[in-house]
Design an enzyme around this catalytic site. Structure first.
Site, PDB file in Angstrom:
ATOM      1  N   ARG A  49     -16.906 -51.225  62.205  1.00 43.21           N
ATOM      2  CA  ARG A  49     -15.623 -51.699  61.707  1.00 43.21           C
ATOM      3  C   ARG A  49     -15.834 -52.614  60.506  1.00 43.21           C
ATOM      4  NH1 ARG A  49     -11.902 -56.425  64.191  1.00 43.21           N
ATOM      5  NH2 ARG A  49     -10.084 -56.104  62.883  1.00 43.21           N
TER       6      ARG A  49
ATOM      7  N   THR B 205     -13.002 -64.128  93.046  1.00 46.20           N
ATOM      8  CA  THR B 205     -12.318 -64.594  94.254  1.00 46.20           C
ATOM      9  C   THR B 205     -12.944 -64.026  95.522  1.00 46.20           C
ATOM     10  OG1 THR B 205     -10.313 -64.578  92.917  1.00 46.20           O
ATOM     11  CG2 THR B 205     -10.030 -64.847  95.283  1.00 46.20           C
TER      12      THR B 205
ATOM     13  N   GLU C 286     -15.565 -62.232  98.323  1.00 47.92           N
ATOM     14  CA  GLU C 286     -16.888 -62.590  98.865  1.00 47.92           C
ATOM     15  C   GLU C 286     -17.218 -64.049  98.565  1.00 47.92           C
ATOM     16  OE1 GLU C 286     -17.658 -60.552 100.851  1.00 47.92           O
ATOM     17  OE2 GLU C 286     -16.693 -58.761 100.079  1.00 47.92           O
TER      18      GLU C 286
ATOM     19  N   GLY D 247      -9.932 -52.909 101.867  1.00 49.84           N
ATOM     20  CA  GLY D 247     -10.251 -51.721 101.065  1.00 49.84           C
ATOM     21  C   GLY D 247     -10.509 -50.516 101.951  1.00 49.84           C
TER      22      GLY D 247
END
Lengths: 658, 658
Positions: free
Chosen positions: A314, A423, A425, A183
């Site tokens: 709703r 997934t 760490e 990253g």
């Protein structure tokens, strides 16, 4: 067409009515949940709500490069706001949490800077941490390789010491050793902390950390010997705002003192000095899992808030105005347990942060007694929490019916971005093995057992369950969760004794991880509810705790499989479960309001605070560029004509007046 | 860096070795799975493999409008190929299945044209079906409204008959009645079949179907009184190639004979003629669910193929070259049952198509005896299959570790596009209620019971399970699945008798749906294995059937909860389960090869036939525009400099030689 019809009006009335009938003060619960970060949170929210760049709505229509660009603007504004408002560390963290969106600088702070601080010498901290703090360099943390994720010891990038020049030569031996998924590396970073196998005079010393310049901070061009780039789009459109990257090193030379040397060292003469102890470095790994667990609660809380609001307004089937879908048991059975789980994670993560802080103090004075326990607890809660949260978010999306599949529901983004936490760490299945090993060790150990695992040796007494009252007794609840987990651990011990290998029992480890984590959460929730006892908060926390316990008792097969619960008892459990769900359903709107998210944070048409979901959907759709971007429309219409007017269709259409 | 290292070479060797050791002939299994569509499938594949526009790889880098544009090109090419190669209906279907990607014309064929054919008079068919077939008009099917999905009777769009002009006035009374989610309507359609409440002289006759022109087929502009557009991006980037749209009608007039009048009719004088029977219309709904169930198998088979291949070549931990992850029990326990489920769906959907064809013949002669049974079977299998498939696809993605989260895994797209099937054509929870009602009716009926549900009245004898052999006996397997489902149905009957309402037992209905569906699939698989008995195919089909049965026996809580299986028996079951998994794992590569997907169909770097996953990932990443598009790079670099060179950072960088 009139917009002011009965149905639309009723939506705001419904959600407001549910709010008014709360059995507790919403703000009090918000304070309880946020604990000592409440004030920082309020301050951050006040600042952020008026910042245009923090409005995530436009992201829905941006392509990958545009999303990355937007997130860089967000990152810059975060830095500016920190300075403008002289934010404390806690306030800045609250602001980052408010934004709740990865950017290419996220790991600069959480990994690059923190690993330098934790593993650098004072000189190295001065040399690298200071420029990193003022953002004269931007860094990432390069561990994972194309073919190595879980197995760190198997990493293949090499750092070969050249005694003559007092340099390390960083090299990628083959494609499988390319750094991957890093990253911040794909587009942005100027520097990387690289995990590489330290080699001195043909001898390998295992993975160590090296600061490697990647791109010039002046012209941002990749440095010689470095092939670097972005690894492309991710599943479900997730992580679009993060530039996960790859890097291949071709004999890249760095000075000797670019190796982080707080623990292990390499002298000028090429002598390897082993670390006295390096347990401090474990603290960082534990911290990441603690943060992920807390994040699992945050994400699930958001999804539950949106879904509770939309399912309240709703209506479908039934007489006259039709029935609010939140009154259907299939919706309640899916949604209410998730609210209790989100509360469970909030409450338990506060306890976990406490344990982590105590551990940090131990480590600082060179001790590490509680490391195995905090490690196991963080592994168990991380794997359980990320799985429960991501499954729960997607269940929320489904519970919203058709519109849950619109990007404007706001829920899909959470799943897309959070699901890889299963997934990274530590893959959840790998972590669950560590949890099982820890518990097994407690079972067989002669020494004193850690308090969170003491139950594995306990001779838990279970009385037959005959009444609802029994099931609401915290001692009975804890006994059931202890018994299940202990029995699973003992079964595992028997299987291993019978000759099964660890790789043959990984499903059993998974069950143990879940049983242990659910025991830990139930324990934290029970404590919290008892602390708040005589107040209205205490009452609703008790009901949430009951729901958490009854949900797992009623739905988890391992209670039956370990004979902790019999099929006959299950009938009583399910009745109590059903009643507790009804009791929480009445407070569902206030309970989710109490998480304290603003409309902007939720970024959801369906989850609007005022209940006006359909009007919000309509407004959102009007901003869709496909409906008004002239260039896009012209291109699409041309392609439609390629089909519609092919051959002699045009004259056919005109002739037949279609 | 050398690309020819040991690890990379081993990958191709591993997958080829697994292929060579197959216990059966892969092509034979492919023929068995595809049955009578094998030849059509081969022909379609041959045609499609060389068509550049069917390569889905470039889609990964396209934005929404570009994806829509690409899918229109695909649609056009499909039409051309049908003509060029004089494809039969079956061959064209095979070609569409090969492409396996929605386009704005998908519903033109499957809904617009088929509903006209089924519900239009001969004159209407001539008037509308013929131009639709030559694509002089493109249509969609507009049923769902902003606030009405599941509840069709509650639709609010009105078709008011005007006796004076002999026209219907189509009108949207308020925002909640806007047509919404209509595939093909957003950008492309010229016409729509609209569901609207028929009103004549102030009297309402319920929902009927009307053909409403939407856009001019000449200039493609929306017609007067019609507000129409695209509803925007969908969750997870799914359905990006489909222009789901909205429409609002403002007193739009259409001729009287635009109402589809094969059944109900409105005369010129405004007299309503009720349909003699309209059961033929049910056939269409059943067909959609049958297709969705088959699609659940196709999607899961693709995900399982990719994951099996990648997990065979991916190594992690262990000595030397490390251990292929497919040898870990946590991977096997997740993946092997999914292979058996995919086979189960393939096999069962063939049976279901057979039942549907028999039903169609009945309906054509005005009879409908088997309608309730085929309806219930299709509901049960659709809801079970879509849920199992989507959960399974995401589990596959997780089982591939970090790279599963790359778009190049190819698996995420399947989940993204298929997950709404849990909601459309009947929300799974709503359908499960219909299944439970059907089974309950069989239990209490005095009349003859449908054969697929006869077990609810059977007094199934269960002997204690003491050995593996017992568990592999098809009669024992069926007895267990029958007993579980029957017990759940009887429990439901008791709950309803005790006064619970249907909305309070929807979770119980869900369990019943799953138990019934799993019984149906087990039944089909057992039959198929017995038919193929003395061949190697028969042997592996038997093992797959055993795995299917044992997986559910070992993991589904309802077997324990209904005392169909005791905790003690579960231990025996789990041992047999574990052994069966190992036996299937040996054939995992050939079993997934046998689905017959080409690399292009899978569109996955990780699931390559030749096992070269990492090289494929590398190639894919090189095509990422963020790495080479000059305009994108310049914009991003400028934003990086906005951070890196803020204040006096540039001179600081130069001074400190960072």
């Amino acid at each position: 067409m009139t917009d002011n019809n009965l149905y639309l009006k009723q939506m705001s009335i419904d959600v407001e009515k549910a709010r008014q009938s709360a059995s507790f003060r919403i703000q009090d619960m918000n304070k309880l949940l946020l604990n000592n970060s409440y004030d920082a949170n309020q301050k951050a929210k006040k600042i952020a709500e008026s910042e245009p760049v923090f409005d995530k709505f436009p992201m829905h229509f941006k392509n990958r490069a545009e999303q990355l660009a937007h997130s860089l603007k967000m990152a810059k504004r975060l830095i500016e706001l920190e300075e403008e408002h002289h934010l404390s560390q806690q306030e800045f963290s609250a602001l980052v949490l408010y934004v709740d969106m990865l950017n290419p600088l996220s790991l600069h702070y959480s990994a690059f800077m923190s690993v330098i601080q934790a593993q650098g010498t004072p000189e190295q901290i001065k040399k690298w941490y200071d420029p990193a703090k003022r953002l004269a360099i931007i860094g990432c943390y390069a561990q994972t390789e194309l073919s190595h994720g879980s197995n760190v010891a198997g990493l293949k990038t090499v750092a070969l010491f050249d005694e003559k020049t007092e340099e390390f030569i960083i090299h990628t031996p083959d494609l499988t050793a390319a750094k991957w998924w890093i990253g911040g590396l794909g587009v942005v970073s100027t520097h990387a902390v690289v995990q590489a196998q330290l080699v001195i005079a043909n001898k390998s010393y295992g993975p160590h950390l090296f600061i490697v310049p990647i791109r010039s901070p002046i012209d941002h061009k990749p440095l010689p010997g470095i092939t670097v780039g972005d690894i492309g789009p991710k599943a479900y459109g997730g992580f679009a705002t993060m530039d996960n990257g790859f890097a291949i090193f071709d004999h890249v030379r760095i000075p000797r003192d670019n190796m982080l040397m707080k623990f292990a060292q390499v002298t000028r003469q090429g002598k390897y000095v082993a670390p006295v102890h390096d347990k401090l470095s474990y603290g960082g790994m534990v911290k990441l899992r603690v943060d992920i667990f807390a994040d699992a609660g945050l994400k699930l809380a958001k999804a539950a808030t949106i879904t509770t609001r939309y399912c309240t307004v709703r209506r479908q089937f039934g007489p006259n105005l039709e029935t609010p879908v939140i009154e259907y048991s299939s919706v309640q059975h899916r949604l209410m347990p998730l609210i209790s789980i989100a509360y469970g994670i909030y409450i338990t993560s506060k306890d976990l942060y406490g344990q982590f802080e105590a551990l940090t103090k131990q480590l600082e004075i060179g001790e590490a007694q509680s490391l195995p326990e905090v490690h196991a607890t963080s592994c168990a809660l991380k794997s359980w929490g990320t799985r429960r949260s991501t499954d729960g978010i997607e269940e929320c999306r489904k519970a919203m019916g058709g519109h849950g599949y619109s990007i404007f529901s706001g829920v899909a983004d959470m799943f897309a971005t959070f699901v890889p936490s299963n997934t990274y760490e530590g893959d959840n299945y790998v972590l669950s093995q560590q949890v099982a090993r820890f518990l097994l060790k407690q079972l067989t150990s002669q020494k004193q057992v850690y308090s969170t695992a003491a139950y594995v040796k306990e001779d838990v007494k279970l009385l037959p369950i005959k009444s609802h009252e029994q099931l609401l007794d915290p001692n009975v609840q804890l006994a059931l969760f202890k018994a299940r987990s202990a029995r699973l651990v003992r079964q595992l011990a028997q299987q291993l004794q019978a000759g099964l290998s660890w790789s043959e029992v990984s499903v059993e480890c998974w069950d143990i991880n879940f049983a242990h984590a659910e025991y830990l959460v139930a324990h934290s929730m029970i404590q919290k509810a008892q602390q708040a006892k005589p107040t209205p908060l205490g009452d609703v926390l008790k009901r949430l705790t009951d729901l958490f316990c009854l949900h797992h008792l009623a739905t988890s097969a391992t209670f039956l499989a370990t004979s902790t619960v019999s099929p006959l008892e299950l009938i009583t459990i399910k009745q109590a479960y059903h009643q507790t769900i009804l009791s929480i359903a009445k407070d569902a709107i206030p309970l989710t309001d109490a998480f304290g998210f603003s409309d902007r944070q939720l970024n959801s048409a369906l989850g609007r605070y005022d209940g006006r979901a359909y009007e919000a959907l309509w407004e959102a759709v009007q901003k869709n560029p496909i409906n008004h971007d002239e260039a896009q429309r012209a291109q699409l219409t041309k392609l439609v004509f390629d089909i519609l007017h092919r051959r002699d269709n045009l004259s056919y259409i005109q002739a037949s007046k279609l």
